[in-house]
Design an enzyme around this catalytic site. Structure first.
Site, mmCIF file in Angstrom:
data_model
loop_
_atom_site.group_PDB
_atom_site.id
_atom_site.type_symbol
_atom_site.label_atom_id
_atom_site.label_comp_id
_atom_site.label_asym_id
_atom_site.label_seq_id
_atom_site.Cartn_x
_atom_site.Cartn_y
_atom_site.Cartn_z
ATOM 1 N N CYS A 47 0.828 -1.133 -0.104
ATOM 2 C CA CYS A 47 -0.119 -0.023 -0.209
ATOM 3 C C CYS A 47 0.941 1.320 0.034
ATOM 4 C CB CYS A 47 -1.008 -0.066 1.088
ATOM 5 S SG CYS A 47 -0.020 -0.312 2.623
ATOM 6 N N HIS A 48 2.141 1.048 0.244
ATOM 7 C CA HIS A 48 3.046 2.363 0.195
ATOM 8 C C HIS A 48 3.289 2.734 -1.117
ATOM 9 C CE1 HIS A 48 5.686 -1.112 0.224
ATOM 10 N NE2 HIS A 48 6.591 -0.440 -0.423
#
Length: 103
Positions: free
Chosen positions: A52-53
């Site tokens: 998700c980064h």
DNA sequence: TATTTGACCAAGA
DNA sequence: ATCTTGGCCAAAT
């Protein structure tokens, strides 16, 4: 199937060293819900392997991370990306166009 | 059903 | 460059 499931599946296709944006993901999923994509990331499926980064805002700024939009969590996200080879200029990604992964 | 809530975005001021 | 405004849409309440 839900948009979130599709979003996660798509997200896993982003290679290390590149990033995608909330808007891009929505486009790739054939929807206009780029805002909802943010909601999805925030809920943090976190599951061990969901990068998700690698999802950032469309202007090359970070967006948010771990529920925060500023502060320590954000710098954490930045260092992760740095470690993967993404360069920064302050809180914005450098060479954004080149680092952006296109589906 | 209806309302609320954002890890958003583009255009203005 | 920074801030506000209005529009967006899925999920959770």
């Amino acid at each position: 199937m839900s948009l979130s499931e599709r979003a996660y599946r798509l997200l896993k296709k982003v290679p290390k060293g590149k990033v995608t944006t909330y808007k891009e993901m929505a486009r790739a999923l054939n929807t206009k819900a780029y805002r909802a994509i943010g909601q999805i990331m925030r809920h943090n499926p976190d599951a061990p392997h969901t990068p998700c980064h690698r999802c950032v805002a469309s202007d090359g700024s970070i967006g948010g991370f771990s529920g925060q939009t500023k502060g320590k969590e954000i710098s954490r996200k930045i260092s992760m990306l740095k470690k993967e080879g993404v360069k920064f200029e302050g809180n914005r990604i450098k060479n954004f166009e080149k680092v952006l992964y296109r589906f």
